[in-house]
Structures are given as structure tokens and as C-alpha cells.
Scaffold this active site. Structure first.
Site, PDB file in Angstrom:
ATOM      1  N   THR A   1     -16.084  -2.296  74.357  1.00  2.29           N
ATOM      2  CA  THR A   1     -16.588  -3.240  74.857  1.00  2.29           C
ATOM      3  C   THR A   1     -17.229  -3.986  74.446  1.00  2.29           C
ATOM      4  OG1 THR A   1     -16.016  -2.371  77.116  1.00  2.29           O
ATOM      5  CG2 THR A   1     -16.663  -4.215  77.119  1.00  2.29           C
TER       6      THR A   1
ATOM      7  N   LYS B 109     -10.102  -6.818  78.373  1.00  2.00           N
ATOM      8  CA  LYS B 109     -11.158  -5.681  79.056  1.00  2.00           C
ATOM      9  C   LYS B 109     -11.775  -6.593  79.451  1.00  2.00           C
ATOM     10  CE  LYS B 109     -13.557  -2.224  80.104  1.00  2.00           C
ATOM     11  NZ  LYS B 109     -14.055  -2.265  78.866  1.00  2.00           N
TER      12      LYS B 109
ATOM     13  N   LYS C  44     -24.045  -6.314  80.874  1.00  2.00           N
ATOM     14  CA  LYS C  44     -24.240  -6.806  79.382  1.00  2.00           C
ATOM     15  C   LYS C  44     -22.902  -7.403  78.680  1.00  2.00           C
ATOM     16  CE  LYS C  44     -21.791  -4.079  76.956  1.00  2.00           C
ATOM     17  NZ  LYS C  44     -20.324  -3.462  76.214  1.00  2.00           N
TER      18      LYS C  44
END
Length: 293
Positions: free
Chosen positions: A94, A169, A237
Site C-alpha cells: 500500500t 486501495k 501511514k
């Protein structure tokens, strides 16, 4: 031969599913100890990303953040200099779309094919081979790895050119972060108003407002035991990556920036390595249960 770099909570389980359907597998991780179960099951060990790349026809990476991907690709004994032309790199990490497009261009310069294929799902879906892949890149490359993705997941959603898989995503994780934080605040409000935690949780989960994934967090909240499926630090994050992408595209995401700071505070207060549903315990004012990691 399939190469797999990154054997954390998700990568180790994804790699095992490839191994279990009969693929030859060569693996690398920053710490070799995490590879031990795979090596016992028949995987080969690569001493460096370079060694994995030299032997792999398809190379998967599943790493924590853009800097980790960059280090594995370009650092000392990095893999990108050692993948032969026409080999295929599939990045399941990711990261942000700009970074993905940069990696795709670096691959193209070397004649290497590239797909971004981040996953939706956590530890249990990874174990069961029930992840969802969001894929960006050449459909012909997707066709080549489709059986491999099917071994690790239950669905593949092709999004278009490189960067589009990564973009989707981030969109999905934005909703996850908000939904979890909103649920945590709602439960906290109910507790403050004198309602029993279990009553509030059950009422919300059986109503029309709760996201389906929250059912899987029920026992974590009621027991205040946040065994990690998706670390809270990773959600923080991802929210930072989302905020960065929004800045690059000149859009305002005020709710996201608030959520990012809430997860950051929870992380700073000791919840970083627990499941991201621990945002509830950070926010909750209830004093008769576990309040710190």
C-alpha cells in the site's frame, strides 16, 4: 519460479498460499526468522532482493511503505537492477499513486513489466486466500498472474493503468479508517450517556449505519483485546498517503486530516502495533476496562 519479498503479517500468508498450490517459491525478508515456516514448507531463501530477482520470473513485493519498497528495489543488492527484461514485478504494497507511477516508469526503463496490485483484507483473509486485489497496469500482465492472485484472493478488480490499483486501495482504506473511528466515537458516546457497551455495539451492528467489516471487530471492542489483524500504525501511514495524494490533486479532505491526527495520537500513546480497532480504546472514557496496551 516466483519471488516474494516482504514476509510480514500479510506477505507471509500470501506467500504460503502460493506455495501450497505447488509454485516454486524463493523468498526474502529483512529478518530471516520470519521466513522459517515457509522454508520448512519448501520455499527457497534468497539472501538479498537481488538474489530473489535473479531467479524469479514473477516477483511479488509486499512491504510496509514506499521507503521500504524503494530500498528493496534500489538499495544495496536491490532487485530492480537484476530482474531480466520482460520479467514481471507485482507490487502488492500500500503506497501512493505517484510513487506507483514512478516505480512503473523505472521498470519500463529496464524493459520490466509492472503491476500495482494492493490488497484489501487483513490477516484472516490472507490466511484463507480471501484477499481482494485492486490492479493497475497492462491487462496482458494481469492475465499472466491471474492464477497466482486467485490463489491468494477471492476477487480481482482491474482499475486501469498503473497507479489506479493503488488509488482504489487508498479510497477503500479511507472509508475503513473513518468507519472505525466513527463507530468508536458512537460507542464512546453511548457509554458516556450511561448505556452498556455491549448494548450499544449490538444495536449499531444490527442497524443500517454500521459498515459490514465492523462485525469482525465486535469481540475486540467488547473484550478490549486488540490482537493485530491490521496494525493501527499502518492505518495512520495510509491516512498520511491519502492526505499527500489529496494535496497533489488540489482537493480538500478535512475529515481525513482530523482522522489522521486521531490515529497519530493513538499511535503515540502506545497503540501503534495493535489492531486499528484499538482506536476505540484510545477514545473511550470508560474506566473499568483495559485502557492501555
Amino acid at each position: 519460479m516466483i519471488g516474494f519479498i516482504g514476509l510480514g503479517l500479510m506477505g507471509s500468508r500470501m506467500a504460503r498460499n502460493l506455495l501450497e498450490i505447488g509454485h516454486e517459491l524463493i523468498v526474502h525478508n529483512r529478518t530471516k526468522e520470519k521466513a522459517a515456516p515457509l522454508l520448512e514448507a519448501g520455499a527457497k531463501w534468497a539472501n538479498s532482493p537481488k538474489e530473489a530477482a535473479e531467479q524469479a520470473d514473477v516477483l511479488f513485493t509486499m512491504l510496509a511503505h514506499p521507503k521500504a519498497v524503494e530500498a528493496a528495489a534500489f538499495g544495496e543488492n536491490g532487485f530492480l537492477h537484476h530482474l531480466s527484461p520482460e520479467k514481471l514485478w507485482v507490487d502488492c504494497s500500500t503506497v501512493d499513486p505517484s510513487f506507483t507511477r514512478q516505480m512503473a516508469e523505472e521498470a519500463r526503463k529496464r524493459g520490466i513489466r509492472f503491476l500495482d496490485a494492493p490488497v484489501s483484507g487483513s490477516v484472516i483473509p490472507a490466511e484463507k486466500g480471501e484477499l481482494v486485489f485492486f490492479v493497475g497496469g497492462d491487462p496482458k500482465d494481469l492475465k499472466k498472474v491471474e492464477p497466482m492472485l486467485n490463489a491468494m484472493g477471492k476477487a480481482i478488480h482491474y482499475q486501469g493503468e498503473n497507479g489506479k490499483g493503488t488509488a482504489m486501495k487508498l479510497v477503500v482504506n479511507l472509508m475503513l479508517a473513518h468507519s472505525m473511528a466513527a463507530f468508536a466515537e458512537a460507542v464512546t458516546l453511548g457509554e458516556a450517556l450511561g448505556l452498556e457497551t455491549e448494548t450499544v455495539v449490538n444495536t449499531l451492528l444490527n442497524g443500517p449505519t454500521a459498515a459490514p467489516f465492523l462485525n469482525g471487530k465486535r469481540e475486540k471492542i467488547l473484550q478490549r483485546q486488540f490482537a493485530t489483524e491490521f496494525p493501527l500504525a499502518y492505518m495512520q501511514k495510509d491516512l498520511q498517503l491519502i492526505a499527500q495524494a489529496a494535496y497533489e490533486h488540489h482537493i480538500s479532505l478535512p475529515l481525513t486530516n482530523v482522522a489522521k491526527e486521531i490515529y497519530a495520537l493513538a499511535s503515540q500513546n502506545g497503540w501503534a502495533q495493535e489492531d486499528f480497532s484499538a482506536i476505540y480504546s484510545f477514545l473511550s472514557t470508560k474506566k473499568n476496562n483495559r485502557l492501555s496496551p
